[in-house]
Design a protein around this motif. Structure first.
Motif, mmCIF file in Angstrom:
data_model
loop_
_atom_site.group_PDB
_atom_site.id
_atom_site.type_symbol
_atom_site.label_atom_id
_atom_site.label_comp_id
_atom_site.label_asym_id
_atom_site.label_seq_id
_atom_site.Cartn_x
_atom_site.Cartn_y
_atom_site.Cartn_z
ATOM 1 N N MET A 167 0.818 -1.210 0.000
ATOM 2 C CA MET A 167 0.000 0.000 0.000
ATOM 3 C C MET A 167 0.856 1.265 0.000
ATOM 4 O O MET A 167 0.464 2.284 -0.551
ATOM 5 C CB MET A 167 -0.915 -0.022 1.237
ATOM 6 C CG MET A 167 -1.872 1.123 1.346
ATOM 7 S SD MET A 167 -2.973 0.888 2.773
ATOM 8 C CE MET A 167 -3.819 2.474 2.787
ATOM 9 N N GLN A 168 2.030 1.195 0.607
ATOM 10 C CA GLN A 168 2.943 2.330 0.646
ATOM 11 C C GLN A 168 4.380 1.836 0.694
ATOM 12 O O GLN A 168 4.656 0.728 1.169
ATOM 13 C CB GLN A 168 2.665 3.230 1.862
ATOM 14 C CG GLN A 168 1.416 4.102 1.726
ATOM 15 C CD GLN A 168 1.220 5.018 2.920
ATOM 16 O OE1 GLN A 168 1.429 4.605 4.049
ATOM 17 N NE2 GLN A 168 0.815 6.247 2.670
ATOM 18 N N THR A 169 5.285 2.670 0.198
ATOM 19 C CA THR A 169 6.702 2.377 0.293
ATOM 20 C C THR A 169 7.169 2.588 1.724
ATOM 21 O O THR A 169 6.738 3.526 2.397
ATOM 22 C CB THR A 169 7.500 3.287 -0.658
ATOM 23 O OG1 THR A 169 6.982 3.137 -1.989
ATOM 24 C CG2 THR A 169 8.973 2.921 -0.644
ATOM 25 N N ILE A 170 8.044 1.720 2.207
ATOM 26 C CA ILE A 170 8.550 1.834 3.581
ATOM 27 C C ILE A 170 9.254 3.176 3.764
ATOM 28 O O ILE A 170 10.140 3.545 3.001
ATOM 29 C CB ILE A 170 9.521 0.673 3.895
ATOM 30 C CG1 ILE A 170 8.782 -0.667 3.797
ATOM 31 C CG2 ILE A 170 10.129 0.849 5.282
ATOM 32 C CD1 ILE A 170 9.675 -1.866 3.997
ATOM 33 N N GLY A 171 8.826 3.904 4.785
ATOM 34 C CA GLY A 171 9.404 5.210 5.070
ATOM 35 C C GLY A 171 8.795 6.341 4.276
ATOM 36 O O GLY A 171 9.200 7.501 4.434
ATOM 37 N N GLU A 172 7.816 6.043 3.438
ATOM 38 C CA GLU A 172 7.168 7.066 2.609
ATOM 39 C C GLU A 172 5.680 7.112 2.961
ATOM 40 O O GLU A 172 4.971 6.116 2.841
ATOM 41 C CB GLU A 172 7.330 6.727 1.127
ATOM 42 C CG GLU A 172 6.776 7.771 0.193
ATOM 43 C CD GLU A 172 7.574 9.054 0.184
ATOM 44 O OE1 GLU A 172 6.956 10.135 0.129
ATOM 45 O OE2 GLU A 172 8.815 8.976 0.256
ATOM 46 N N ASN A 173 5.185 8.274 3.377
ATOM 47 C CA ASN A 173 3.791 8.405 3.813
ATOM 48 C C ASN A 173 3.021 9.440 2.999
ATOM 49 O O ASN A 173 1.995 9.946 3.448
ATOM 50 C CB ASN A 173 3.729 8.789 5.298
ATOM 51 C CG ASN A 173 4.276 7.700 6.205
ATOM 52 O OD1 ASN A 173 4.029 6.513 5.981
ATOM 53 N ND2 ASN A 173 5.036 8.098 7.215
ATOM 54 N N SER A 174 3.495 9.773 1.824
ATOM 55 C CA SER A 174 2.841 10.799 1.023
ATOM 56 C C SER A 174 1.626 10.234 0.286
ATOM 57 O O SER A 174 1.530 9.022 0.039
ATOM 58 C CB SER A 174 3.822 11.391 0.011
ATOM 59 O OG SER A 174 4.219 10.399 -0.926
ATOM 60 N N PHE A 175 0.705 11.131 -0.081
ATOM 61 C CA PHE A 175 -0.480 10.730 -0.830
ATOM 62 C C PHE A 175 -0.110 10.262 -2.233
ATOM 63 O O PHE A 175 -0.755 9.349 -2.782
ATOM 64 C CB PHE A 175 -1.466 11.891 -0.910
ATOM 65 C CG PHE A 175 -2.686 11.594 -1.742
ATOM 66 C CD1 PHE A 175 -3.718 10.823 -1.237
ATOM 67 C CD2 PHE A 175 -2.776 12.066 -3.047
ATOM 68 C CE1 PHE A 175 -4.836 10.524 -2.009
ATOM 69 C CE2 PHE A 175 -3.895 11.778 -3.822
ATOM 70 C CZ PHE A 175 -4.919 11.013 -3.296
ATOM 71 N N VAL A 176 0.912 10.861 -2.816
ATOM 72 C CA VAL A 176 1.344 10.472 -4.161
ATOM 73 C C VAL A 176 1.803 9.017 -4.175
ATOM 74 O O VAL A 176 1.461 8.248 -5.078
ATOM 75 C CB VAL A 176 2.466 11.406 -4.653
ATOM 76 C CG1 VAL A 176 3.009 10.915 -5.999
ATOM 77 C CG2 VAL A 176 1.965 12.838 -4.766
ATOM 78 N N ASP A 177 2.565 8.633 -3.162
ATOM 79 C CA ASP A 177 3.033 7.251 -3.077
ATOM 80 C C ASP A 177 1.855 6.293 -2.894
ATOM 81 O O ASP A 177 1.815 5.217 -3.505
ATOM 82 C CB ASP A 177 4.019 7.122 -1.918
ATOM 83 C CG ASP A 177 4.583 5.708 -1.790
ATOM 84 O OD1 ASP A 177 5.349 5.298 -2.675
ATOM 85 O OD2 ASP A 177 4.229 5.024 -0.806
#
Length: 314
Positions: A167-177
């Protein structure tokens, strides 16, 4: 309408009771033993039996059911056999991911399928209609897991444009990701759902176009597009509302296959893991949630009918 709603609400409890009895019996009769998750090669048989007693699996099936039912009545969904965590907490933790995925896919399906169904009916038996029909047949026929794997192979492996799993890249919490991770599973679910909605809209639009009120609208000088969007669409929406009500359980329970293919951390993936590990509390909780949402979905459809078609209200 209020009496209808009250009558349907009173039916929820006995319906859920029947669902729970059947589901509990099927789960218990399924092959496999959840105690094997706790067994090690050197474990003594007495220790295995002690684990079985601690889980209550040594009791007769009817005693296990009423013990579980008593917990449900008090708002306790039990604890997972796999990780010993509260079932309700795990469901609430994964619920936003499933609602976000399924809600986006359902909205995209309606936005795409309804206009295409109207256009196909308007241009019946033309190349546009034939092309859309062919695509809808492919959408209905193609296995959803195969289509998802195909998207991963093309857009993730070969082109490296989009992430394939999670669902998301580790360490990345942006809406784009988050949006990048959601593109492939949403596309898979949308392509699968558009075929059915499109067929319903097209079929019912063709039936409505031949009715007298459409001829009267033509006589008044209204264009076909004005009739389609302002008059015909209201009558066409009735079967779409039925499909929408039937789709409501997936909004909560998730798409099991799609979430598994894309490792989307929602309730669908949770249910699949619970099935493979024979995690009875989670399986039963998800079955009840799905049954409840199906009942509420049918109630939602019946209520919406009365707003869309005044004849039903009378």
């Amino acid at each position: 309408m209020s009496r209808m709603i009250l009558r349907r609400m009173l039916q929820i409890v006995p319906l859920l009771f029947v669902i729970s009895v059947i589901s509990f019996a099927l789960v218990k009769l399924s092959p496999g033993d959840p105690v094997k998750m706790f067994v090690t090669p050197n474990m003594h048989p007495e220790d295995v039996e002690r684990i079985r007693r601690s889980l209550g699996l040594n009791l007769p099936i009817y005693e296990q059911y009423f013990r579980w039912l008593g917990q449900i009545v008090h708002g306790n969904l039990g604890y997972s056999l796999q990780n010993s965590q509260p079932v309700l907490g795990q469901i609430l933790q994964r619920l936003p991911a499933t609602i976000g995925l399924m809600g986006t896919a359902l909205a995209a399906t309606l936005i795409i399928a309804i206009p295409l169904g109207l256009v196909a009916a308007k241009y019946e038996n033309t190349w546009i209609d034939r092309l859309l029909n062919m695509i809808s047949y492919i959408s209905i026929s193609i296995p959803v897991f195969w289509f998802g794997i195909l998207l991963i192979e093309f857009f993730s492996v070969k082109l490296n444009w989009l992430p394939s799993l999670g669902m998301q890249t580790i360490g990345e919490n942006s809406f784009v990701d988050l949006a990048q991770h959601a593109i492939l599973p949403v596309t898979t679910l949308t392509f699968q759902g558009c075929g059915a909605y499109y067929r319903y809209v097209r079929s019912n639009t063709l039936s409505e176009i031949r009715k007298s009120y459409v001829e009267f609208g033509h006589a008044k000088g209204l264009s076909i597009w004005k009739l389609l969007w302002s008059h015909i669409l209201k009558n066409v929406m009735l079967p779409v509302i039925t499909l929408l009500g039937m789709s409501l359980p997936t909004l909560i329970s998730g798409a099991y296959i799609t979430e598994s293919v894309f490792s989307w951390p929602g309730l669908g993936l949770l249910s699949v893991d619970a099935i493979f590990s024979l995690d009875y509390p989670i399986i039963m909780a998800m079955t009840l949630f799905s049954g409840l949402m199906l009942i509420l979905g049918n109630l939602f459809a019946d209520m919406t009918y009365q707003f869309v078609d005044p004849r039903i209200r009378k």
